[in-house]
Scaffold this active site. Structure first.
Site, PDB file in Angstrom:
ATOM      1  N   ASN A  84       0.690  -1.285   0.009  1.00 36.26           N
ATOM      2  CA  ASN A  84       0.176   0.096  -0.068  1.00 36.26           C
ATOM      3  C   ASN A  84       1.020   1.182  -0.049  1.00 36.26           C
ATOM      4  O   ASN A  84       0.578   2.273  -0.661  1.00 36.26           O
ATOM      5  CB  ASN A  84      -0.985   0.102   1.092  1.00 36.26           C
ATOM      6  CG  ASN A  84      -2.115  -0.906   1.007  1.00 36.26           C
ATOM      7  OD1 ASN A  84      -2.809  -0.629   0.208  1.00 36.26           O
ATOM      8  ND2 ASN A  84      -2.128  -1.941   1.573  1.00 36.26           N
ATOM      9  N   MET A 102       1.019  -2.468  12.388  1.00 37.61           N
ATOM     10  CA  MET A 102       0.312  -3.652  13.220  1.00 37.61           C
ATOM     11  C   MET A 102       0.200  -3.317  14.758  1.00 37.61           C
ATOM     12  O   MET A 102       0.102  -4.192  15.712  1.00 37.61           O
ATOM     13  CB  MET A 102       0.923  -5.154  13.039  1.00 37.61           C
ATOM     14  CG  MET A 102       0.954  -5.318  11.531  1.00 37.61           C
ATOM     15  SD  MET A 102      -0.704  -5.495  10.777  1.00 37.61           S
ATOM     16  CE  MET A 102      -1.453  -6.914  11.589  1.00 37.61           C
ATOM     17  N   HIS A 103       0.466  -2.359  15.198  1.00 31.49           N
ATOM     18  CA  HIS A 103       0.350  -1.788  16.604  1.00 31.49           C
ATOM     19  C   HIS A 103      -0.862  -0.998  16.727  1.00 31.49           C
ATOM     20  O   HIS A 103      -1.228  -0.234  15.755  1.00 31.49           O
ATOM     21  CB  HIS A 103       1.443  -0.968  17.130  1.00 31.49           C
ATOM     22  CG  HIS A 103       2.933  -1.622  17.375  1.00 31.49           C
ATOM     23  ND1 HIS A 103       2.739  -2.794  18.079  1.00 31.49           N
ATOM     24  CD2 HIS A 103       4.009  -1.358  17.241  1.00 31.49           C
ATOM     25  CE1 HIS A 103       4.110  -3.167  18.194  1.00 31.49           C
ATOM     26  NE2 HIS A 103       4.756  -2.113  17.643  1.00 31.49           N
ATOM     27  N   HIS A 149      -8.024  -0.803   6.616  1.00 29.98           N
ATOM     28  CA  HIS A 149      -8.236  -2.263   7.070  1.00 29.98           C
ATOM     29  C   HIS A 149      -9.099  -3.092   6.135  1.00 29.98           C
ATOM     30  O   HIS A 149     -10.081  -2.455   5.443  1.00 29.98           O
ATOM     31  CB  HIS A 149      -9.235  -1.998   8.388  1.00 29.98           C
ATOM     32  CG  HIS A 149      -9.390  -3.210   8.994  1.00 29.98           C
ATOM     33  ND1 HIS A 149      -8.554  -4.043   9.528  1.00 29.98           N
ATOM     34  CD2 HIS A 149     -10.759  -4.032   9.243  1.00 29.98           C
ATOM     35  CE1 HIS A 149      -8.942  -4.944  10.310  1.00 29.98           C
ATOM     36  NE2 HIS A 149     -10.312  -4.897  10.097  1.00 29.98           N
TER      37      HIS A 149
HETATM   38  C1  GRF Z   1      -3.259  -4.448   4.364  1.00 30.53           C
HETATM   39  O1  GRF Z   1      -4.166  -5.514   4.122  1.00 30.53           O
HETATM   40  C2  GRF Z   1      -3.815  -3.644   5.454  1.00 30.53           C
HETATM   41  O2  GRF Z   1      -5.213  -3.451   5.325  1.00 30.53           O
HETATM   42  C3  GRF Z   1      -3.607  -4.272   6.732  1.00 30.53           C
HETATM   43  O3  GRF Z   1      -2.183  -4.840   6.580  1.00 30.53           O
HETATM   44  C4  GRF Z   1      -1.963  -5.075   5.155  1.00 30.53           C
HETATM   45  C5  GRF Z   1      -0.609  -4.488   4.766  1.00 30.53           C
HETATM   46  O4  GRF Z   1      -0.220  -4.750   3.532  1.00 30.53           O
HETATM   47  N1  GRF Z   1      -3.869  -3.379   7.877  1.00 30.53           N
HETATM   48  P1  GRF Z   1       0.942  -4.050   2.679  1.00 30.53           P
HETATM   49  O5  GRF Z   1       2.107  -3.944   3.658  1.00 30.53           O
HETATM   50  O6  GRF Z   1       0.577  -2.695   2.354  1.00 30.53           O
HETATM   51  O7  GRF Z   1       1.381  -4.758   1.682  1.00 30.53           O
END
Ligand code: GRF
Length: 197
Positions: free
Chosen positions: A15, A95-96, A114
């Site tokens: 992303n 992830m926190h 999300h």
């Molecule tokens: C995504 O699916 C986001 O929604 C979730 O973690 C993932 C991250 O993917 N919270 P990336 O690191 O952007 O490939």
């Protein structure tokens, strides 16, 4: 003045890459001021390096090891992010869960992505939870949302954008994740474009 983004990641950063690409091609009138990861090996840090964006590794573990509190970590992380004076803090696979010590430094300026629809499957296992619900015949689609993070609730807050993603018979984590990610990459960039105005 271009809007400044700080992007927080924990993993692959696909992303983040979507944002980098949109900025590079003029699809998003913003500057990525910094990328911060709580994991040293997060590939997103490498993506930042390749794009010439400052990357910072800021782990929680040293705080835990020194019996320092989560609040201290969050306050120090907020100070680190503040160095870049971002207009928006984008959680792209971070992830926190934040405490108020972080959030109060960026009121209504933290955006989270999300991989589920509002009110469904909060937490770190949203894709697997959706697959399990599909297996029980409870749902035929899941989705993606982008929302503001006003407080410490997990994966909740004013919804900026959402989009349904179908689940197909035979889907595995990988096939569903791939479908979800394709939507995420587009929806996150579109939402940031609207926010930045
Ligand atoms: C995504 O699916 C986001 O929604 C979730 O973690 C993932 C991250 O993917 N919270 P990336 O690191 O952007 O490939």
């Amino acid at each position: 003045m271009k809007a400044k983004l700080a992007v927080l990641i924990s993993g692959s950063g696909s992303n983040l890459q979507a944002i980098i690409d949109a900025v590079a091609t003029g699809g998003l009138d913003a500057q990525i001021a910094a990328v911060v990861s709580n994991r040293e090996k997060a590939y997103g840090l490498e993506r930042a390096r390749q794009a010439g964006i400052p990357g910072r590794y800021f782990p929680l573990k040293p705080y835990r090891d020194a019996q320092r509190s989560r609040a201290e970590y969050d306050a120090d992380l907020a100070a680190l992010v503040s160095e870049y004076a971002p207009d928006w803090v984008v959680l792209a696979g971070w992830m926190h869960i934040f405490s108020e010590e972080f959030l109060r430094c960026f009121p209504n300026r933290v955006v989270n992505l999300h991989p589920a629809l509002p009110g469904q499957f909060p937490g770190a296992h949203a894709i697997d939870d959706a697959l399990a619900a599909f297996g029980r015949g409870e749902i035929d689609h899941t989705g993606v949302m982008v929302h503001l993070v006003p407080d410490v609730r997990v994966d909740e807050g004013p919804v900026l954008a959402q989009e349904a993603v179908p689940i197909r018979p035979g889907d595995t984590h990988e096939t569903l994740a791939e479908r979800i990610h394709a939507v995420e990459h587009r929806l996150l960039v579109e939402t940031l474009r609207k926010l930045i105005g």
